[in-house]
Design an enzyme around this catalytic site. Structure first.
Site, mmCIF file in Angstrom:
data_model
loop_
_atom_site.group_PDB
_atom_site.id
_atom_site.type_symbol
_atom_site.label_atom_id
_atom_site.label_comp_id
_atom_site.label_asym_id
_atom_site.label_seq_id
_atom_site.Cartn_x
_atom_site.Cartn_y
_atom_site.Cartn_z
ATOM 1 N N TYR A 1 91.249 -70.554 -5.634
ATOM 2 C CA TYR A 1 90.962 -71.847 -5.023
ATOM 3 C C TYR A 1 92.252 -72.654 -4.949
ATOM 4 C CZ TYR A 1 88.203 -75.962 -3.867
ATOM 5 O OH TYR A 1 87.654 -77.033 -3.229
ATOM 6 N N TYR B 1 89.282 -74.796 5.299
ATOM 7 C CA TYR B 1 88.784 -75.379 4.069
ATOM 8 C C TYR B 1 87.268 -75.414 4.072
ATOM 9 C CZ TYR B 1 88.219 -78.794 0.262
ATOM 10 O OH TYR B 1 87.864 -79.434 -0.907
#
Length: 391
Positions: free
Chosen positions: A290, A340
């Site tokens: 991440y 994203y």
């Protein structure tokens, strides 16, 4: 050593990714419907095969508490045995997949769609300015906000500053993360920044957001949806695409102040995940971390043990993580340069790599992938170990 009963019991059988970025004409729930449809098609299934639906709503969902119900109605689903709206921030995607795998292994359901979608970008105004929904991570807390300390950018920046002070991490080392991931994105035709190379000098010249973060240190903003279909390993083997087996899983929630710990929950989440999978770091071929900020990549590399604590900066500066490096890291460009979709971004790239569908960015070795999800300000964490191998 006996094999954990959940190791490889469930698998990801379908992947659905809508167009990403400046995509208009629908809303968050529309993107979610499209993502589920694409994931079902990818698996060779139909809506009637689903008996589970887990939703991670983005910022622009109007009713986050009952979002999963609204999505099930929009999809025309009936007779679900598992449904929930989940939100652990960027850790949610891995956590949803864990929840689905556990429910399937327990016999509570058979086939679960795990979904994220968002639509924070609005079409340009007549004057040509891009619009936004106004949704944001405020996280304003009392007197802190009065002194200008609010928003996730500032909160991560404070932790990054502390890491720089304690360990000597430099601005150029943060830039090395951005440059390496842009090089991966340049090999990914679906990345938002595919056709925009980035040099370290260009990184240095980019505008400040909040020191030490420049705009290139911060993740993209994307409209879109992304879904995966989780089912039993046995069933997945009979479906359209090669299964991606769920070997290991874990969560870690440190609590406290990340400016003190300078760590993510990966230090806790990695232990059950690797133990369940029966592997170590040296067995991992592809790493999808991440990356809401460049700093998040650096600190998570340390926390999983790819380098000692405090040495993430020198590690990334030695070009280990870009194409041709010794660690295939965020191979699609990640959230910094591809798109994203919160924790679904690393999950989706792991599935693509394990299936061998990476094209020009395909890792030569791709048997085992490590996937991380991070939520809040290093406050929640979830880990998956995935493999293209049944055992």
């Amino acid at each position: 050593m006996s094999t954990h009963p959940l190791r490889g019991a469930a698998a990801i059988a379908g992947l659905g990714i809508t167009p990403q970025g400046k995509v208009y004409g629908t809303n968050a729930i529309g993107f979610a419907v499209d993502a589920v449809r694409l994931a079902l098609e990818d698996a060779g299934l139909t809506r009637t095969d689903l008996d589970g639906l887990l939703l991670n709503p983005g910022l622009t969902w109007n009713d986050m508490g009952m979002g999963s119900f609204g999505l099930s109605q929009a999809l025309g689903l009936r007779n679900l045995r598992l449904t929930a709206t989940m939100n652990l921030g960027g850790a949610t995607a891995c956590a949803m997949i864990q929840h689905a795998a556990q429910a399937i292994a327990a016999g509570l359901c058979n086939t679960v769609a795990c979904v994220f979608s968002d639509a924070p970008l609005k079409p340009p105004s007549p004057q040509g300015r891009a619009g936004s929904s106004g949704a944001a991570y405020g996280f304003a807390r009392g007197w802190e906000a009065a002194y200008g300390y609010f928003g996730v950018n500032a909160m991560y920046a404070l932790v990054a500053h502390r890491h720089m002070h304690v360990y000597g991490t430099t601005q150029d080392q943060l830039g090395a993360v951005a440059v390496a991931q842009r090089r991966w994105a340049n090999l990914n035709p679906d990345a938002q920044m595919h056709d925009r190379p980035l040099t370290l000098d260009e990184y240095r010249a980019s505008r400040w957001i909040v020191e030490p973060f420049r705009v290139m240190d911060c993740c993209l903003v994307s409209n879109g949806g992304l879904a995966v279909i989780v089912t039993s390993a046995e069933r997945a083997r009979s479906l359209r695409k090669p299964p991606v087996y769920i070997w290991g899983m874990g969560q870690g929630h440190l609590g406290g102040d990340p400016s003190d710990t300078l760590s993510s929950g990966a230090v806790l989440a990695k232990e059950p995940a690797f133990s369940m999978a029966g592997i170590g770091l040296r067995d991992v071929d592809v790493v999808e971390l991440y990356d809401c900020y460049t700093f998040t990549v650096l600190v998570t590399l340390e926390d999983y043990g790819f380098c000692p604590k405090g040495e993430g900066g020198p590690f990334v500066a030695e070009n280990h993580t870009g194409p041709g490096g010794k660690l295939a890291l965020n191979t699609g460009g990640g959230q910094l340069s591809s798109f994203y979709m919160w924790g679904m971004t690393p999950v989706s790239e792991a599935v693509i790599q394990l299936r061998g569908d990476g094209g020009a960015r395909q890792a030569a070795r791709h048997d085992v992938a490590l996937v991380s999800g991070n939520g809040g300000v290093l406050s929640t964490h979830a880990t998956l170990v995935l493999s293209r191998l049944a055992s």
